[in-house]
Design an enzyme around this catalytic site. Structure first.
Site, mmCIF file in Angstrom:
data_model
loop_
_atom_site.group_PDB
_atom_site.id
_atom_site.type_symbol
_atom_site.label_atom_id
_atom_site.label_comp_id
_atom_site.label_asym_id
_atom_site.label_seq_id
_atom_site.Cartn_x
_atom_site.Cartn_y
_atom_site.Cartn_z
ATOM 1 N N SER A 15 0.919 -1.193 -0.005
ATOM 2 C CA SER A 15 -0.210 -0.384 0.315
ATOM 3 C C SER A 15 0.904 0.830 -0.130
ATOM 4 O O SER A 15 1.704 1.454 1.173
ATOM 5 C CB SER A 15 -0.541 0.265 1.360
ATOM 6 N N GLY A 16 0.285 1.904 -0.641
ATOM 7 C CA GLY A 16 1.325 3.347 -1.075
ATOM 8 C C GLY A 16 1.538 4.382 0.454
ATOM 9 O O GLY A 16 1.890 4.574 0.930
ATOM 10 N N SER A 17 -0.125 4.640 1.129
ATOM 11 C CA SER A 17 0.059 5.727 1.999
ATOM 12 C C SER A 17 0.483 4.672 2.958
ATOM 13 O O SER A 17 1.105 5.583 4.132
ATOM 14 C CB SER A 17 -2.154 5.648 2.200
ATOM 15 N N GLY A 42 -2.452 5.388 -2.502
ATOM 16 C CA GLY A 42 -0.585 4.842 -3.823
ATOM 17 C C GLY A 42 -0.338 3.404 -4.864
ATOM 18 O O GLY A 42 -0.758 3.996 -6.318
ATOM 19 N N THR A 43 -1.663 2.669 -4.240
ATOM 20 C CA THR A 43 -1.547 1.678 -5.437
ATOM 21 C C THR A 43 -2.532 2.672 -7.167
ATOM 22 O O THR A 43 -2.563 1.617 -7.880
ATOM 23 C CB THR A 43 -2.377 0.899 -4.911
#
Length: 347
Positions: free
Chosen positions: A91-93, A259-260
């Protein structure tokens, strides 16, 4: 007397998505890799996720990240991501928040200017570039997972909505990508509830009709995410912007664009021939927060054009807490939890 059970947390947010970083209180988990430790937590100790994402300690819109020892010597720390839908491998965040916590806790000492280090997610190693100014973590850039388009412009009939056209990208999880304006949405905060209801029905319909398989990972479970795409603004030769909203099944609209979700949109833009390496996309959330994704390169993997990318955002520390786990509380379910708490095993 029973020992007091407790956990150490750092609450953070990136783009509005709150990530609860578990910094202490959990025993060493079985498993030789972070992925194996994640699988143990998922299968044998899901109580930690349930505790921190539900009342009275939390809400399903949050995420949880457990810091664990890395298995790769290149990494300074490992982390396991927990959300309402389960255990995403990336996960980006959550990565932006975890990288900030690693700096704020001193696992990696802060240095003024840009500095680099590596984290280990269940998906593998993640390279981090962090910008520190006057002791404050101002920006985190992390590598997004290689992303590609699995399905382009499929159609499905959704009860109560009608025919919906969607594409599917993989960017750490499978995403249905849907044009928001085709469904009457402008992607502003007053639409949040309607977006969640609409995404729920679309995701349920897609899950009932088909599954998706990654070209190396195989079956990674039912489709968990949907990304609403707003109109694309071309602001300069190499910079784009789009309003966006990401949905996590069941029922959650993320506060950030994720982010994803941003990586998935980059994969679609590449598939449609709209961008080239070096181009950037800023996704803007219902709450006017944003992440910037950069398309760095592309390669061919069998039938798929795989997009390499980075995600940049900022995380803010909200609190540092030592929480008490009250198993006697009728609102608290300690099943699948106490055996991994260090405070339950003082010896």
């Amino acid at each position: 007397m029973h020992p007091e059970l407790n956990l150490q947390l750092m609450d953070t947010h990136a783009g509005g998505d709150v990530s609860r970083i578990v910094t202490g209180g959990i025993c060493q988990l079985p498993g030789n890799t972070v992925r194996a430790q994640m699988e143990y937590l998922r299968d044998e100790a899901d109580g930690l996720r349930r505790l921190l994402l539900h009342e009275p300690y939390g809400i399903p819109e949050m995420s949880v990240d457990l810091l664990v020892p890395p298995s790769d010597p290149e990494a300074v720390a490992g982390y396991i991501i927990m959300e309402v839908m389960g255990y995403p491998i990336y996960s980006g965040s959550n990565t932006i928040c975890t990288a900030t916590a690693v700096l704020e806790t001193g696992i990696v000492p802060k240095r003024e200017g840009w500095q680099s280090f590596v984290l280990e997610a269940p998906a593998g190693l993640v390279h981090i570039d962090a910008l520190v100014r006057d002791g404050v973590v101002e920006a985190i850039t992390c590598g997004g997972l290689p992303s590609y388009i699995h399905t382009y412009r499929a159609s499905i009939n959704v009860p109560s909505i009608g025919n919906v056209t969607y594409s599917v990208a993989y960017s750490g999880g499978f995403y249905a990508l849907v044009d928001a304006s085709s469904l009457g949405f402008s992607l502003h905060l007053n639409e949040e509830r309607q977006l969640a209801e609409c995404a729920y029905h679309i995701t349920e319909a897609i899950q009932a009709e088909r599954g998706f398989s990654h070209y190396t990972l195989g079956d990674v479970g039912p489709l968990p995410f949907l990304h609403f795409m707003g109109p694309l603004e071309h602001l300069s030769d190499h910079f784009y912007r789009s309003r966006s909203a990401t949905y996590v099944h069941p029922g959650v609209i993320c506060r950030s664009t994720t982010g994803t979700g941003t990586s998935a949109r980059l994969a679609l833009m590449n598939y449609e021939g709209m961008i080239k390496p070096g181009d950037r996309l800023e996704t803007v959330s219902l709450r006017e927060t944003g992440f910037i994704g950069e398309f760095t390169s592309v390669r061919q993997e069998g039938d798929h054009e795989v997009v390499e990318n980075t995600i940049t955002g900022k995380s803010y520390v909200l609190s540092r807490a030592d929480i008490v786990v009250n198993c006697e509380d009728s609102m608290v379910d300690c099943g699948g939890l106490t055996h991994i708490l260090t405070s339950a095993h003082p010896d």
